[in-house]
Design an enzyme around this catalytic site. Sequence first.
Site, PDB file in Angstrom:
ATOM      1  N   GLU A 141      17.856  -9.105  -2.827  1.00 39.59           N
ATOM      2  CA  GLU A 141      17.170  -8.255  -1.840  1.00 39.59           C
ATOM      3  C   GLU A 141      17.634  -8.565  -0.427  1.00 39.59           C
ATOM      4  O   GLU A 141      17.811  -7.662   0.395  1.00 39.59           O
ATOM      5  CB  GLU A 141      15.649  -8.477  -1.909  1.00 39.59           C
ATOM      6  CG  GLU A 141      14.982  -7.958  -3.150  1.00 39.59           C
ATOM      7  CD  GLU A 141      13.470  -8.162  -3.148  1.00 39.59           C
ATOM      8  OE1 GLU A 141      12.801  -7.531  -3.953  1.00 39.59           O
ATOM      9  OE2 GLU A 141      12.961  -8.968  -2.342  1.00 39.59           O
TER      10      GLU A 141
ATOM     11  N   LEU B 282       1.932   4.831   1.282  1.00 39.27           N
ATOM     12  CA  LEU B 282       1.823   5.631   2.508  1.00 39.27           C
ATOM     13  C   LEU B 282       1.702   7.093   2.123  1.00 39.27           C
ATOM     14  O   LEU B 282       2.440   7.569   1.269  1.00 39.27           O
ATOM     15  CB  LEU B 282       3.056   5.423   3.388  1.00 39.27           C
ATOM     16  CG  LEU B 282       3.205   4.035   3.988  1.00 39.27           C
ATOM     17  CD1 LEU B 282       4.543   3.922   4.685  1.00 39.27           C
ATOM     18  CD2 LEU B 282       2.071   3.731   4.948  1.00 39.27           C
TER      19      LEU B 282
ATOM     20  N   HIS C 161      12.404  -2.533  -3.436  1.00 40.58           N
ATOM     21  CA  HIS C 161      11.615  -2.715  -4.666  1.00 40.58           C
ATOM     22  C   HIS C 161      12.342  -3.690  -5.601  1.00 40.58           C
ATOM     23  O   HIS C 161      13.546  -3.564  -5.820  1.00 40.58           O
ATOM     24  CB  HIS C 161      11.408  -1.364  -5.372  1.00 40.58           C
ATOM     25  CG  HIS C 161      10.537  -1.505  -6.576  1.00 40.58           C
ATOM     26  ND1 HIS C 161       9.165  -1.639  -6.481  1.00 40.58           N
ATOM     27  CD2 HIS C 161      10.832  -1.587  -7.894  1.00 40.58           C
ATOM     28  CE1 HIS C 161       8.664  -1.788  -7.688  1.00 40.58           C
ATOM     29  NE2 HIS C 161       9.647  -1.762  -8.570  1.00 40.58           N
TER      30      HIS C 161
ATOM     31  N   ARG D  44       0.842  -1.202   0.000  1.00 38.39           N
ATOM     32  CA  ARG D  44       0.000   0.000   0.000  1.00 38.39           C
ATOM     33  C   ARG D  44       0.870   1.242   0.000  1.00 38.39           C
ATOM     34  O   ARG D  44       1.978   1.223   0.535  1.00 38.39           O
ATOM     35  CB  ARG D  44      -0.891   0.039   1.245  1.00 38.39           C
ATOM     36  CG  ARG D  44      -2.007  -0.954   1.202  1.00 38.39           C
ATOM     37  CD  ARG D  44      -2.705  -1.026   2.538  1.00 38.39           C
ATOM     38  NE  ARG D  44      -3.514  -2.229   2.590  1.00 38.39           N
ATOM     39  CZ  ARG D  44      -4.775  -2.279   2.208  1.00 38.39           C
ATOM     40  NH1 ARG D  44      -5.393  -1.195   1.820  1.00 38.39           N
ATOM     41  NH2 ARG D  44      -5.427  -3.422   2.247  1.00 38.39           N
TER      42      ARG D  44
HETATM   43  C1  GAR Z   1       9.788  -8.421  -2.379  1.00 38.98           C
HETATM   44  O1  GAR Z   1      10.267  -8.976  -3.563  1.00 38.98           O
HETATM   45  C2  GAR Z   1       9.702  -6.906  -2.490  1.00 38.98           C
HETATM   46  O2  GAR Z   1      10.716  -6.378  -3.285  1.00 38.98           O
HETATM   47  C3  GAR Z   1       8.343  -6.733  -3.123  1.00 38.98           C
HETATM   48  O3  GAR Z   1       7.543  -7.676  -2.469  1.00 38.98           O
HETATM   49  C4  GAR Z   1       8.326  -8.814  -2.126  1.00 38.98           C
HETATM   50  C5  GAR Z   1       8.077  -9.158  -0.677  1.00 38.98           C
HETATM   51  O4  GAR Z   1       8.691 -10.359  -0.363  1.00 38.98           O
HETATM   52  N1  GAR Z   1       7.857  -5.396  -2.936  1.00 38.98           N
HETATM   53  C6  GAR Z   1       7.178  -4.747  -3.859  1.00 38.98           C
HETATM   54  O5  GAR Z   1       6.871  -5.229  -4.941  1.00 38.98           O
HETATM   55  C7  GAR Z   1       6.787  -3.338  -3.477  1.00 38.98           C
HETATM   56  N2  GAR Z   1       6.339  -2.603  -4.598  1.00 38.98           N
HETATM   57  P1  GAR Z   1       8.854 -10.822   1.146  1.00 38.98           P
HETATM   58  O6  GAR Z   1       7.478 -10.716   1.809  1.00 38.98           O
HETATM   59  O7  GAR Z   1       9.301 -12.253   1.039  1.00 38.98           O
HETATM   60  O8  GAR Z   1       9.876  -9.946   1.814  1.00 38.98           O
END
Ligand code: GAR
Length: 208
Positions: free
Chosen positions: A179, A98, A114, A96
């Site tokens: 990540e 903010l 991201h 979401r």
């Molecule tokens: C991650 O890949 C993060 O980069 C992405 O959601 C995933 C969460 O994974 N975020 C987005 O797409 C935000 N726009 P996780 O719950 O295993 O950390």
Amino acid sequence: MSKKVRVGVLGSGKGSNMVALAKACEAGTLNAEIALVVSDVEEAGILERAESFGIANQYLVPGPFKTKLDEVCEQAYIEAFQKAEVDWIVLAGFMRILKGQFLKAYSNRVINIHPSLLPSFPGLEAWKQALDYGVKFTGCTVHFVDQGIDTGSIILQETVPVMDDDTPQTLHARIQEAEHRLCPAALELAVRGRLSVQGRHCHRLPDS
Ligand code: GAR
């Protein structure tokens, strides 16, 4: 060792980035502690995984909108983190946007992970966008959160190759490995005050 910075994590998904942060805290490579994990999804894996690390966690109702928190709910999120005496916020898969109140309460202290090399592929399912576009390299970005969608100044990025036989799942998995390195590294720089931000430009200060 200096006092540990208290970090709050917001997430909507399975929580693998929160786990990477928790492990870095445990290993001492990140001088911080996760004080509270909050999710807008009652069944989200991130809450269960926080519980398994002994980290305080709670589901907070997000309100009627799909892509943002409603104003009263956003205030409740702020109060939960303030009550937990949180200094920095990490959006670890929080789906979401903010708005003003939250970003004012934690001014320049909210970072997001991201799954693409911004400014390419902002928004949802960035790994799928990269695959559909046909790029040879994508990656992940950790950036400060501002009022836009994935537009804040960039702290760190890591590239990830795209293979010819990648599916959305295999590519996302490869991006997530990156990540899990990048997010703790960026937070470590942030909590140690090793970042200087001027407009869009975020520079790493030399270690003193
Ligand atoms: C991650 O890949 C993060 O980069 C992405 O959601 C995933 C969460 O994974 N975020 C987005 O797409 C935000 N726009 P996780 O719950 O295993 O950390």
